[in-house]
Design a protein around this motif. Sequence first.
Motif, PDB file in Angstrom:
ATOM      1  N   LEU A   1       0.805  -1.222   0.000  1.00  0.00           N
ATOM      2  CA  LEU A   1       0.000   0.000   0.000  1.00  0.00           C
ATOM      3  C   LEU A   1       0.837   1.270   0.000  1.00  0.00           C
ATOM      4  O   LEU A   1       0.406   2.298  -0.523  1.00  0.00           O
ATOM      5  CB  LEU A   1      -0.942   0.003   1.203  1.00  0.00           C
ATOM      6  N   SER A   2       2.032   1.224   0.564  1.00  0.00           N
ATOM      7  CA  SER A   2       2.873   2.424   0.555  1.00  0.00           C
ATOM      8  C   SER A   2       3.263   2.805  -0.869  1.00  0.00           C
ATOM      9  O   SER A   2       3.438   3.984  -1.184  1.00  0.00           O
ATOM     10  CB  SER A   2       4.129   2.210   1.406  1.00  0.00           C
ATOM     11  N   SER A   3       3.360   1.814  -1.750  1.00  0.00           N
ATOM     12  CA  SER A   3       3.702   2.110  -3.143  1.00  0.00           C
ATOM     13  C   SER A   3       2.534   2.749  -3.876  1.00  0.00           C
ATOM     14  O   SER A   3       2.731   3.500  -4.838  1.00  0.00           O
ATOM     15  CB  SER A   3       4.147   0.833  -3.867  1.00  0.00           C
ATOM     16  N   VAL A   4       1.303   2.463  -3.421  1.00  0.00           N
ATOM     17  CA  VAL A   4       0.129   3.109  -4.012  1.00  0.00           C
ATOM     18  C   VAL A   4       0.131   4.591  -3.677  1.00  0.00           C
ATOM     19  O   VAL A   4      -0.096   5.445  -4.543  1.00  0.00           O
ATOM     20  CB  VAL A   4      -1.172   2.445  -3.508  1.00  0.00           C
ATOM     21  N   ARG A   5       0.385   4.906  -2.411  1.00  0.00           N
ATOM     22  CA  ARG A   5       0.457   6.310  -2.005  1.00  0.00           C
ATOM     23  C   ARG A   5       1.558   7.043  -2.759  1.00  0.00           C
ATOM     24  O   ARG A   5       1.375   8.178  -3.201  1.00  0.00           O
ATOM     25  CB  ARG A   5       0.672   6.395  -0.493  1.00  0.00           C
ATOM     26  N   ALA A   6       2.696   6.381  -2.918  1.00  0.00           N
ATOM     27  CA  ALA A   6       3.806   6.982  -3.659  1.00  0.00           C
ATOM     28  C   ALA A   6       3.426   7.190  -5.123  1.00  0.00           C
ATOM     29  O   ALA A   6       3.792   8.202  -5.740  1.00  0.00           O
ATOM     30  CB  ALA A   6       5.045   6.097  -3.552  1.00  0.00           C
ATOM     31  N   GLY A   7       2.681   6.243  -5.678  1.00  0.00           N
ATOM     32  CA  GLY A   7       2.241   6.361  -7.069  1.00  0.00           C
ATOM     33  C   GLY A   7       1.300   7.524  -7.277  1.00  0.00           C
ATOM     34  O   GLY A   7       1.385   8.246  -8.272  1.00  0.00           O
ATOM     35  N   HIS A   8       0.380   7.715  -6.337  1.00  0.00           N
ATOM     36  CA  HIS A   8      -0.537   8.846  -6.423  1.00  0.00           C
ATOM     37  C   HIS A   8       0.221  10.165  -6.346  1.00  0.00           C
ATOM     38  O   HIS A   8      -0.069  11.108  -7.093  1.00  0.00           O
ATOM     39  CB  HIS A   8      -1.572   8.769  -5.299  1.00  0.00           C
TER      40      HIS A   8
ATOM     41  N   GLU B   1      -2.418   6.118 -15.066  1.00  0.00           N
ATOM     42  CA  GLU B   1      -2.131   4.699 -15.255  1.00  0.00           C
ATOM     43  C   GLU B   1      -0.648   4.468 -15.559  1.00  0.00           C
ATOM     44  O   GLU B   1      -0.032   3.528 -15.046  1.00  0.00           O
ATOM     45  CB  GLU B   1      -3.005   4.129 -16.375  1.00  0.00           C
ATOM     46  N   GLU B   2      -0.070   5.339 -16.383  1.00  0.00           N
ATOM     47  CA  GLU B   2       1.349   5.191 -16.720  1.00  0.00           C
ATOM     48  C   GLU B   2       2.219   5.331 -15.468  1.00  0.00           C
ATOM     49  O   GLU B   2       3.120   4.524 -15.220  1.00  0.00           O
ATOM     50  CB  GLU B   2       1.747   6.245 -17.745  1.00  0.00           C
ATOM     51  N   THR B   3       1.932   6.352 -14.672  1.00  0.00           N
ATOM     52  CA  THR B   3       2.756   6.633 -13.500  1.00  0.00           C
ATOM     53  C   THR B   3       2.585   5.563 -12.423  1.00  0.00           C
ATOM     54  O   THR B   3       3.569   5.055 -11.873  1.00  0.00           O
ATOM     55  CB  THR B   3       2.406   8.010 -12.909  1.00  0.00           C
ATOM     56  N   THR B   4       1.350   5.223 -12.117  1.00  0.00           N
ATOM     57  CA  THR B   4       1.130   4.257 -11.036  1.00  0.00           C
ATOM     58  C   THR B   4       1.563   2.851 -11.432  1.00  0.00           C
ATOM     59  O   THR B   4       2.011   2.074 -10.576  1.00  0.00           O
ATOM     60  CB  THR B   4      -0.335   4.254 -10.578  1.00  0.00           C
ATOM     61  N   THR B   5       1.460   2.509 -12.701  1.00  0.00           N
ATOM     62  CA  THR B   5       1.921   1.194 -13.144  1.00  0.00           C
ATOM     63  C   THR B   5       3.416   1.046 -12.909  1.00  0.00           C
ATOM     64  O   THR B   5       3.890  -0.035 -12.528  1.00  0.00           O
ATOM     65  CB  THR B   5       1.592   0.977 -14.634  1.00  0.00           C
ATOM     66  N   ARG B   6       4.155   2.127 -13.098  1.00  0.00           N
ATOM     67  CA  ARG B   6       5.602   2.088 -12.886  1.00  0.00           C
ATOM     68  C   ARG B   6       5.973   2.148 -11.416  1.00  0.00           C
ATOM     69  O   ARG B   6       7.081   1.761 -11.023  1.00  0.00           O
ATOM     70  CB  ARG B   6       6.285   3.253 -13.622  1.00  0.00           C
ATOM     71  N   THR B   7       5.052   2.631 -10.588  1.00  0.00           N
ATOM     72  CA  THR B   7       5.372   2.883  -9.180  1.00  0.00           C
ATOM     73  C   THR B   7       4.925   1.788  -8.234  1.00  0.00           C
ATOM     74  O   THR B   7       5.636   1.434  -7.295  1.00  0.00           O
ATOM     75  CB  THR B   7       4.740   4.227  -8.732  1.00  0.00           C
TER      76      THR B   7
ATOM     77  N   TRP C   1     -10.687  -3.370 -13.483  1.00  0.00           N
ATOM     78  CA  TRP C   1      -9.586  -2.915 -14.342  1.00  0.00           C
ATOM     79  C   TRP C   1      -8.307  -2.701 -13.532  1.00  0.00           C
ATOM     80  O   TRP C   1      -7.203  -2.985 -14.020  1.00  0.00           O
ATOM     81  CB  TRP C   1      -9.955  -1.638 -15.094  1.00  0.00           C
ATOM     82  N   GLU C   2      -8.441  -2.228 -12.293  1.00  0.00           N
ATOM     83  CA  GLU C   2      -7.252  -2.028 -11.471  1.00  0.00           C
ATOM     84  C   GLU C   2      -6.671  -3.359 -11.016  1.00  0.00           C
ATOM     85  O   GLU C   2      -5.441  -3.519 -10.959  1.00  0.00           O
ATOM     86  CB  GLU C   2      -7.572  -1.153 -10.263  1.00  0.00           C
ATOM     87  N   ALA C   3      -7.520  -4.295 -10.680  1.00  0.00           N
ATOM     88  CA  ALA C   3      -7.027  -5.616 -10.277  1.00  0.00           C
ATOM     89  C   ALA C   3      -6.236  -6.257 -11.416  1.00  0.00           C
ATOM     90  O   ALA C   3      -5.128  -6.777 -11.218  1.00  0.00           O
ATOM     91  CB  ALA C   3      -8.190  -6.511  -9.869  1.00  0.00           C
ATOM     92  N   GLU C   4      -6.809  -6.219 -12.604  1.00  0.00           N
ATOM     93  CA  GLU C   4      -6.138  -6.816 -13.758  1.00  0.00           C
ATOM     94  C   GLU C   4      -4.831  -6.105 -14.067  1.00  0.00           C
ATOM     95  O   GLU C   4      -3.812  -6.742 -14.360  1.00  0.00           O
ATOM     96  CB  GLU C   4      -7.067  -6.774 -14.970  1.00  0.00           C
TER      97      GLU C   4
END
Length: 256
Positions: A20-27, A115-121, A151-154
């Motif tokens: 979950l910390s990577s999700v916050r960083a991605g946002h 999507e581009e940023t969070t996919t990489r993060t 879509w996010e799960a996939e």
Amino acid sequence: MDDLAYEGVFFDIGGVLLDLSSVRAGHEAFLGRFADREGIDDVEQLVDDWRAALGAYFSGRDGTTFRPALDGYRHAIAAAVALQKSTSLDREAVLDGRKDHPTTVPDADWRPLFEETTTRTVRPSPGAVETVRALDEADRYLGVVSDIDTWEAERMLSGFGIYDRFDRVTTSEAVGRTKPDPAMFEAALADAPVAPERSLYVGDRYDHDMRGGSRAGLVTVAHGGSAAERAAEDPDDVVDYVVSDLRELLDIVGLV
């Protein structure tokens, strides 16, 4: 019960398979790039407003009725941008959706960047990929039960290279409810070739995952979050195992 009797393993995503910390960083990374592109100077305020708006959106959910994260992202970016453009708006009313504002941000202006940023993060929890692959190669039935948009799960599980390892991915978007609603677990177990009492369910929330999973007859495994925090007390006697690393599951099912 013999360890080898566990024939299925079901996972939550957020806080279990997903760090979950990577999700916050991605946002934060997404909003930083968005602010730079749009000429927004106060990135910190943009991030704070985004988080407040998104939190208010989810907290406004009616019971276990599902609210799409995608709609929440739309609300959050529009509200945050509106507050950047005008100082006369009622901040709290805009953030929690009580007050309409004139600002809209088309999906094409933020979603590809998001999507581009969070996919990489975003990244998997330690041991998640290794564990899922080992369980799959050992012919255990694998499922996901998660309060997430399909879509996010996939996207996340595919990014981790494990989406195809799961026999069934059950999302709240598909079911229309969120955990601990029994409908989530019923959908995940429907037609599954494993019995609940011979299957593990790994989650990080005591109320949603441990209570919900136990009520469905699954053998529960607490991994972090409120599930692990409350495991010692366990007032409802709904936690069967506690693991600090997902690789410990391999021992529980008898693969180590």
